[in-house]
Design a protein around this motif. Sequence first.
Motif, PDB file in Angstrom:
ATOM      1  N   GLN A  66      34.878  41.460  31.228  1.00  0.00           N
ATOM      2  CA  GLN A  66      35.792  41.657  32.185  1.00  0.00           C
ATOM      3  C   GLN A  66      35.497  42.811  33.109  1.00  0.00           C
ATOM      4  N   LYS A  67      36.224  42.730  34.316  1.00  0.00           N
ATOM      5  CA  LYS A  67      36.198  43.918  35.367  1.00  0.00           C
ATOM      6  C   LYS A  67      37.600  44.094  35.979  1.00  0.00           C
ATOM      7  N   THR A  68      37.729  45.042  36.521  1.00  0.00           N
ATOM      8  CA  THR A  68      39.103  45.728  37.254  1.00  0.00           C
ATOM      9  C   THR A  68      38.781  46.203  38.254  1.00  0.00           C
ATOM     10  N   PHE A  69      39.880  46.159  39.350  1.00  0.00           N
ATOM     11  CA  PHE A  69      39.824  46.738  40.554  1.00  0.00           C
ATOM     12  C   PHE A  69      38.515  46.427  41.543  1.00  0.00           C
ATOM     13  N   ILE A  70      38.132  45.183  41.422  1.00  0.00           N
ATOM     14  CA  ILE A  70      37.234  44.589  42.279  1.00  0.00           C
ATOM     15  C   ILE A  70      37.733  44.054  43.685  1.00  0.00           C
ATOM     16  N   SER A  71      37.072  44.861  44.637  1.00  0.00           N
ATOM     17  CA  SER A  71      37.590  44.183  45.923  1.00  0.00           C
ATOM     18  C   SER A  71      37.227  42.943  46.547  1.00  0.00           C
ATOM     19  N   GLY A  72      38.155  42.048  47.270  1.00  0.00           N
ATOM     20  CA  GLY A  72      37.712  41.161  48.139  1.00  0.00           C
ATOM     21  C   GLY A  72      37.211  39.860  47.405  1.00  0.00           C
ATOM     22  N   VAL A  73      37.374  39.536  46.094  1.00  0.00           N
ATOM     23  CA  VAL A  73      36.905  38.722  45.368  1.00  0.00           C
ATOM     24  C   VAL A  73      37.040  37.008  46.151  1.00  0.00           C
ATOM     25  N   ASP A  74      38.364  37.117  46.505  1.00  0.00           N
ATOM     26  CA  ASP A  74      38.698  35.604  46.945  1.00  0.00           C
ATOM     27  C   ASP A  74      38.092  35.522  48.331  1.00  0.00           C
ATOM     28  N   GLN A  75      37.423  36.646  48.948  1.00  0.00           N
ATOM     29  CA  GLN A  75      36.798  36.517  50.385  1.00  0.00           C
ATOM     30  C   GLN A  75      35.302  35.989  49.898  1.00  0.00           C
ATOM     31  N   ALA A  76      34.804  36.435  48.650  1.00  0.00           N
ATOM     32  CA  ALA A  76      33.481  36.318  48.427  1.00  0.00           C
ATOM     33  C   ALA A  76      32.732  34.947  47.829  1.00  0.00           C
ATOM     34  N   ASP A  77      31.630  35.100  48.121  1.00  0.00           N
ATOM     35  CA  ASP A  77      31.141  33.823  47.574  1.00  0.00           C
ATOM     36  C   ASP A  77      30.499  34.271  46.287  1.00  0.00           C
ATOM     37  N   ALA A  78      30.007  35.292  46.074  1.00  0.00           N
ATOM     38  CA  ALA A  78      29.521  35.816  44.577  1.00  0.00           C
ATOM     39  C   ALA A  78      29.770  37.205  44.401  1.00  0.00           C
ATOM     40  N   VAL A  79      29.595  37.533  43.201  1.00  0.00           N
ATOM     41  CA  VAL A  79      29.848  39.096  42.909  1.00  0.00           C
ATOM     42  C   VAL A  79      28.692  39.498  42.061  1.00  0.00           C
ATOM     43  N   GLU A  91      42.731  43.200  52.437  1.00  0.00           N
ATOM     44  CA  GLU A  91      41.767  43.198  51.518  1.00  0.00           C
ATOM     45  C   GLU A  91      42.301  43.821  50.149  1.00  0.00           C
ATOM     46  N   TRP A  92      42.121  42.752  49.078  1.00  0.00           N
ATOM     47  CA  TRP A  92      42.924  42.893  47.851  1.00  0.00           C
ATOM     48  C   TRP A  92      42.161  43.202  46.721  1.00  0.00           C
ATOM     49  N   GLN A  93      42.781  43.567  45.401  1.00  0.00           N
ATOM     50  CA  GLN A  93      41.925  43.911  44.398  1.00  0.00           C
ATOM     51  C   GLN A  93      42.142  42.783  43.308  1.00  0.00           C
ATOM     52  N   TYR A  94      41.380  42.704  42.372  1.00  0.00           N
ATOM     53  CA  TYR A  94      41.380  41.811  41.453  1.00  0.00           C
ATOM     54  C   TYR A  94      40.520  42.400  39.987  1.00  0.00           C
ATOM     55  N   ALA A  95      41.291  41.559  39.030  1.00  0.00           N
ATOM     56  CA  ALA A  95      40.651  41.578  37.675  1.00  0.00           C
ATOM     57  C   ALA A  95      39.954  40.432  37.508  1.00  0.00           C
ATOM     58  N   LEU A  96      38.880  40.649  37.005  1.00  0.00           N
ATOM     59  CA  LEU A  96      37.828  39.356  36.838  1.00  0.00           C
ATOM     60  C   LEU A  96      37.493  39.161  35.365  1.00  0.00           C
ATOM     61  N   HIS A  97      37.414  37.990  34.811  1.00  0.00           N
ATOM     62  CA  HIS A  97      37.229  37.713  33.363  1.00  0.00           C
ATOM     63  C   HIS A  97      36.078  36.650  33.596  1.00  0.00           C
ATOM     64  N   PHE A  98      35.024  36.976  32.574  1.00  0.00           N
ATOM     65  CA  PHE A  98      33.933  35.980  32.335  1.00  0.00           C
ATOM     66  C   PHE A  98      33.800  35.618  31.068  1.00  0.00           C
ATOM     67  N   ASP A  99      33.989  33.955  30.977  1.00  0.00           N
ATOM     68  CA  ASP A  99      34.206  33.609  29.549  1.00  0.00           C
ATOM     69  C   ASP A  99      32.889  32.563  29.518  1.00  0.00           C
ATOM     70  N   ASP A 100      31.788  32.814  28.916  1.00  0.00           N
ATOM     71  CA  ASP A 100      30.536  32.141  28.705  1.00  0.00           C
ATOM     72  C   ASP A 100      30.154  31.511  30.136  1.00  0.00           C
ATOM     73  N   VAL A 101      30.094  32.667  31.074  1.00  0.00           N
ATOM     74  CA  VAL A 101      29.346  32.053  32.376  1.00  0.00           C
ATOM     75  C   VAL A 101      27.938  32.223  32.185  1.00  0.00           C
ATOM     76  N   ARG A 102      27.505  30.854  32.399  1.00  0.00           N
ATOM     77  CA  ARG A 102      26.105  30.524  32.236  1.00  0.00           C
ATOM     78  C   ARG A 102      25.271  30.796  33.707  1.00  0.00           C
ATOM     79  N   LEU A 103      24.222  31.620  33.620  1.00  0.00           N
ATOM     80  CA  LEU A 103      23.265  32.098  34.723  1.00  0.00           C
ATOM     81  C   LEU A 103      21.944  31.678  34.342  1.00  0.00           C
ATOM     82  N   LYS A 104      21.181  31.785  35.564  1.00  0.00           N
ATOM     83  CA  LYS A 104      19.599  31.382  35.546  1.00  0.00           C
ATOM     84  C   LYS A 104      18.897  32.783  35.615  1.00  0.00           C
TER      85      LYS A 104
END
Length: 392
Positions: A159-172, A213-226
Amino acid sequence: MSQPQVSMPLNDTPEQEELRSTVRALAKKYGYEYMAKKADDKEYPTELWKEAGELGFVGVNLPEEYGGGGAGLLELSIVQEELSSQGCGLLMLVVSPAICGSIIAAFGTPDQKQRWLPGIASGEFISAFGITEADAGTNSHNITTTAKKEGDEWVLNGQKTFISGVDQADAVLVVARAHDERTGKLKPALFMVPTDAEGFSKTQIPTEVMLPEWQYALHFDDVRLKDEDLVGDSDAGIFQLFVGLNPERIIATAMATGMSRYALDTAVKYANERVVWKTPIGAHQGLSHPLAQCRIELEQARLMCRNAAARFDQGDLDGAATAANMAKYAAGEVSAKSIDQAVQTLGGNGLTAEYGLARMYAASRLPRIAPVSREMLLNYVAQTVMGLPKSY
């Protein structure tokens, strides 16, 4: 190993003067009132971002072959400062083209550069940046978000916290710790995570700072990447990270100096027009001297920002790190001081909605806290520059 010889012209080139003038004209078209309304309506400054992208301002620092302007951080700092000087600085300029764009341009594969940089340069693809964690703070060595290789995939958890503009973003662009199959230890690695990936979720963090522009907490639960989502070399993740953090500090510095200019311009205009006992209040040294002090410290911070950007653009990465940290400290201090003095100059009017200072009062604290606190900047200078011992 010899250090690169860096030149730092104290004045804008004709091209930079034209860029500054053109950005300022765009900023005046939108201004503080536009940003305040967007914040109140809980909307992003989409029109401003889109027009800035179409004019080439968002990607001015990125390579021409990928749709950028082919200039550098100095030019991007000009864009950010001029927008901020009119009350409409864009936080995502600090993140998408400065941090993420710089890292991808420096370390991405040719396919990754082609995949992401044109969109970042045009503003059509926005990348947020995820490093901060609640239990790690500014100690990136304590990050617990991990990526484990399973077959031909990476599995991301944390997880991450105080991440800017996530709902505006296409990727992090996420900083994680990857398992090293050879040693069994964890090492920093950077992954581009789509915001629509399965297992990715976000929660907005309520704050009293009224920005669009807002701040977000992020959660990654078995996010699969290449493998193609892993940016650069997993063995050089920490170096890649700091190549992105120095641009972050530089463009955040430009935003803070622009805020300071906005506050001082507002205060000076008021102090010239407001007449008490037949005399403009700006004639009184009790007001004029504090404003003059702010102006001096602002010019110092602007020069420090220019020095940091020039060093980065010319390849002096060690010098850029020191200069960026010092510039960020100076800009954070003067932005808070300038807005405080502007409010004091206007008295009760400084707290009204008409002048746009009260809303900026809370925002003026941000450059002293983020993206790195003033205390950690002082630690850096004390330990790295002056050779003093660590307390931790």
